[in-house]
Design an enzyme around this catalytic site. Structure first.
Site: not given
Length: 294
Positions: A80, A178, A209, A228, A231
């Site tokens: 990643d 993110h 997340s 993806n 967290t």
């Protein structure tokens, strides 16, 4: 069973669900993802951030690859967010066949050049490549509307980028961030639809997340076939460790088992959210290609 990332994503794309890609750092994380995937008969991905690769090196990669091979469901292993040719070379040498060459922190032309070079290197080693265009923030706080939109993926530029680099999958920025969303998430679905019309490879959304079910479903409808997640899984692990602080002499194996269970619960919730539960048979019946529902 160890499976190609592109096979996972193309089959998911054809059948309108998405693959959950979970960042892992140790044996407990690997077991949590594999256990969840097997329990729900779902494909999934084990992701290694370059920091985890630096920490665990080839033994951690070997663990992931062996776990994928031994799994009863399709699993791929992926590097990643790698901004370093050195890290990509190390991952390829360790046997990883799925690479994210992340030039998104760079100016567009430099991102193009880096991604083109890393794609050539990865393809020569039999690996598929995910790239990113647009810049995903850790937070949207403090940005003007113009600055916020400037970080997002431009559809025309995305089409050019894919043609010029020959990447296999593309991570896009449509308002996703993110880490935790500090306010209600706002995804630019018209932008995503425009990208989908111009780009004919699997699309990826980072920062899953905290995204609500409605946004996940809409993203899948518009062509996203990989999310993806980091967290929430990491927090579940840390919460278990924090809970042991009050114990005078906690049993280490018991703590590890509890951490696996906590992370597995989060992974299972995400797999259900992404619509991949019960879809393992699609991949098991298409070892050399992709399979659509009849």
């Amino acid at each position: 069973m160890l499976t190609s990332t592109i096979e996972l994503l193309e089959t998911a794309r054809i059948n309108a669900y998405a693959i959950g890609a979970f960042n892992i750092y140790n044996l407990e994380g690997v077991k949590a993802v594999i256990n969840a995937a097997e329990a729900l008969q779902s494909p999934a991905m084990l992701q290694l951030h370059p920091s985890a690769l630096t920490y665990g090196k080839s033994p951690l990669v070997a663990l992931c690859l062996e776990a994928a091979k031994s799994s009863l469901v399709p699993i791929s292993v992926h590097l990643d967010h790698s901004t370093s040719e050195k890290d990509i070379q190390a991952a390829l040498a360790a046997g990883i066949k799925s690479i994210m060459a992340d030039g998104s922190p760079l100016e567009y032309e430099k991102n193009l050049a880096f991604t083109r070079e890393m794609t050539k290197l990865s393809h020569e080693n039999g690996a598929v490549v995910e790239a990113e265009i647009g810049r995903i923030s850790g937070t949207e706080d403090g940005l003007t509307v113009a600055e916020y939109e400037a970080k997002m993926t431009d559809p025309q530029q995305a089409a050019e980028f894919v043609r010029e680099t020959n990447v296999d999958t593309l991570a896009v920025t449509i308002g996703n961030v993110h880490g935790k969303y500090r306010s209600e998430p706002k995804l630019d679905f018209p932008r995503l639809a425009a990208i989908r019309r111009l780009v004919d490879i699997p699309l990826v959304l980072h920062g899953a997340s905290g995204l609500p079910e409605s946004m996940i479903s809409k993203s899948i409808q518009l062509g996203v076939c990989k999310f993806n997640v980091n967290t929430e899984v990491r927090e579940a692990y840390l919460d278990v460790l924090k809970s042991t602080n009050s114990l005078s002499s906690p049993d280490l194996l018991d703590v590890m088992e509890k951490s696996i269970a906590a992370m597995q619960s989060v992974v299972e919730d995400k797999l259900q959210l992404f619509g991949s539960c019960g879809k393992a048979w699609l991949h098991q019946n298409s070892p050399n290609g992709v399979l659509a529902f009849k």
